[in-house]
Design a protein around this motif. Structure first.
Motif, mmCIF file in Angstrom:
data_model
loop_
_atom_site.group_PDB
_atom_site.id
_atom_site.type_symbol
_atom_site.label_atom_id
_atom_site.label_comp_id
_atom_site.label_asym_id
_atom_site.label_seq_id
_atom_site.Cartn_x
_atom_site.Cartn_y
_atom_site.Cartn_z
ATOM 1 N N UNK A 1 0.712 -1.150 0.016
ATOM 2 C CA UNK A 1 -0.166 0.042 0.104
ATOM 3 C C UNK A 1 0.814 1.361 0.014
ATOM 4 N N UNK A 2 1.820 1.255 0.791
ATOM 5 C CA UNK A 2 2.762 2.185 0.876
ATOM 6 C C UNK A 2 3.530 2.624 -0.662
ATOM 7 N N UNK A 3 4.113 1.568 -1.300
ATOM 8 C CA UNK A 3 4.526 1.586 -2.525
ATOM 9 C C UNK A 3 3.291 2.199 -3.537
ATOM 10 N N UNK A 4 2.185 1.607 -3.612
ATOM 11 C CA UNK A 4 1.052 2.155 -4.333
ATOM 12 C C UNK A 4 0.782 3.702 -4.097
ATOM 13 N N UNK A 5 0.911 4.294 -2.924
ATOM 14 C CA UNK A 5 0.880 5.378 -2.630
ATOM 15 C C UNK A 5 2.023 6.515 -3.443
ATOM 16 N N UNK A 6 3.266 5.866 -3.448
ATOM 17 C CA UNK A 6 4.371 6.618 -4.029
ATOM 18 C C UNK A 6 4.118 6.616 -5.454
ATOM 19 N N UNK A 7 3.606 5.355 -5.946
ATOM 20 C CA UNK A 7 3.285 5.597 -7.655
ATOM 21 C C UNK A 7 2.159 6.532 -7.765
ATOM 22 N N UNK A 8 1.009 6.441 -6.920
ATOM 23 C CA UNK A 8 0.089 7.770 -7.385
ATOM 24 C C UNK A 8 0.713 9.069 -7.248
ATOM 25 N N UNK A 9 1.526 9.362 -6.689
ATOM 26 C CA UNK A 9 2.329 10.654 -6.373
ATOM 27 C C UNK A 9 3.119 10.815 -7.577
ATOM 28 N N UNK A 10 3.907 9.703 -7.933
ATOM 29 C CA UNK A 10 4.712 9.618 -9.262
ATOM 30 C C UNK A 10 3.861 9.941 -10.531
ATOM 31 N N UNK A 11 2.899 9.420 -10.621
ATOM 32 C CA UNK A 11 1.813 9.711 -11.677
ATOM 33 C C UNK A 11 1.330 11.157 -11.669
ATOM 34 N N UNK A 12 1.143 11.911 -10.674
ATOM 35 C CA UNK A 12 0.809 13.097 -10.491
ATOM 36 C C UNK A 12 2.149 13.993 -11.028
ATOM 37 N N UNK A 13 3.303 13.520 -10.593
ATOM 38 C CA UNK A 13 4.152 14.492 -10.969
ATOM 39 C C UNK A 13 4.538 14.297 -12.703
ATOM 40 N N UNK A 14 4.028 13.178 -13.089
ATOM 41 C CA UNK A 14 4.292 12.901 -14.461
ATOM 42 C C UNK A 14 3.429 13.767 -15.475
ATOM 43 N N UNK A 15 2.389 14.431 -14.791
ATOM 44 C CA UNK A 15 1.542 15.534 -15.570
ATOM 45 C C UNK A 15 2.342 16.781 -15.500
ATOM 46 N N UNK A 16 3.270 16.970 -14.811
ATOM 47 C CA UNK A 16 4.040 18.324 -14.662
ATOM 48 C C UNK A 16 3.159 19.601 -14.582
ATOM 49 N N UNK A 17 2.561 19.191 -13.459
ATOM 50 C CA UNK A 17 1.456 20.105 -13.220
ATOM 51 C C UNK A 17 2.262 21.602 -12.434
ATOM 52 N N UNK A 18 1.609 22.661 -12.453
ATOM 53 C CA UNK A 18 1.900 23.782 -11.736
ATOM 54 C C UNK A 18 1.185 23.757 -10.376
ATOM 55 N N UNK A 19 0.194 23.013 -10.123
ATOM 56 C CA UNK A 19 -0.323 23.128 -8.819
ATOM 57 C C UNK A 19 -0.732 21.551 -8.501
ATOM 58 N N UNK A 20 -0.262 21.330 -7.272
ATOM 59 C CA UNK A 20 -0.278 19.842 -6.824
ATOM 60 C C UNK A 20 -1.078 19.731 -5.720
ATOM 61 N N UNK A 21 -2.139 19.118 -5.568
ATOM 62 C CA UNK A 21 -3.106 18.963 -4.571
ATOM 63 C C UNK A 21 -3.091 17.426 -3.952
ATOM 64 N N UNK A 22 -2.639 17.468 -2.649
ATOM 65 C CA UNK A 22 -2.494 15.794 -2.109
ATOM 66 C C UNK A 22 -3.224 15.797 -0.811
ATOM 67 N N UNK A 23 -3.971 14.560 -0.770
ATOM 68 C CA UNK A 23 -5.020 14.289 0.162
ATOM 69 C C UNK A 23 -4.232 13.124 1.016
#
Length: 246
Positions: free
Chosen positions: A135-157
């Protein structure tokens, strides 16, 4: 960068948010804190455009005016929980490139994914399926996917959900680095001490309202008693504020 102007939100007849305003600029790292049921996650989903309400603006433009593909290039959202699947970790993170991709990923798409995996320290998981990792590794995957979007705004719950102590520190350091690189970073947190160590601005919520907003100067034992209903003592360890419930 992202702004909420006096927004309210209800689930049916149950009002969850009551006139909250917030403006987060470039390079800010904001932690949203408060007890269960305060409306923190609902507020974050409103900021992300997942829950539709008037009064949310991204780069001065109403969020509801953005086509999904265009918004995904500007804003990324990491939910509390992610369901595992049969895709590999690499392909799951590659989904973050969908706003940019044609029929096949470009060399740049692949490079961005590799960099995201590296920043989260999960390169060795690239070829594993997401239903084969923790589960912890999956959480990191989710964050990595968000980073891959190259966003200017990052929202994390709750970005440190399911993470061990070392991984919590790694993720929060990364969030701080991203803010220093110019992104607007907003996280919902339950771990007050972790938030105080890394974030620079704190928004306290209770009963769907914003109670306090500011830097370390807003912290007080009275504030914690008002927000959480518990007495605390605020100390300091190596220059870092520490809140101890009594």
């Amino acid at each position: 960068m992202i702004e909420a102007k006096d927004i309210s939100f209800s689930y049916g007849e149950r009002e969850v948010l009551r006139g909250i305003s917030l403006e987060v600029g470039e390079g800010e790292f904001v932690a949203i804190l408060g007890p269960n049921g305060a409306g923190k996650s609902t507020f974050l989903r409103c900021l992300a455009g997942i829950l539709k309400c008037d009064g949310v603006f991204v780069k001065g433009r109403p969020i509801n005016d953005y086509p999904p593909r265009e918004l995904s290039k500007v804003l990324a959202y990491v939910p509390q929980r992610v369901e595992p699947g049969f895709l590999t970790v690499f392909d799951t993170v590659l989904l973050g490139r969908r706003p940019y991709m044609g029929l096949t990923p470009s060399e740049r798409d692949l490079k961005v994914v590799e960099e995201a995996l590296k920043r989260l320290g999960i390169e060795e998981l690239a070829l594993k399926r997401t239903n084969e990792i923790s589960g912890g590794e999956l959480q990191k995957v989710s964050i990595a996917r968000a980073l891959a979007q190259e966003p200017e705004v990052l929202l994390m719950d709750e970005p440190t959900n399911n993470l061990d102590l070392k991984s919590q520190l790694e993720v929060m350091r990364l969030a701080r680095e991203l803010a220093r690189e110019g992104k607007a970073v907003v996280t919902v947190m339950h771990d007050v001490n972790l938030a105080l160590r890394f974030a620079k601005r704190f928004v306290f919520m209770k009963d769907g309202r914003k109670i306090a907003d500011g830097g370390l100067e807003v912290l007080s034992e009275k504030l914690f008693e008002e927000v959480y209903g518990v007495k605390v003592e605020i100390g300091e360890v190596r220059g870092v504020p520490v809140v101890v419930p009594l």
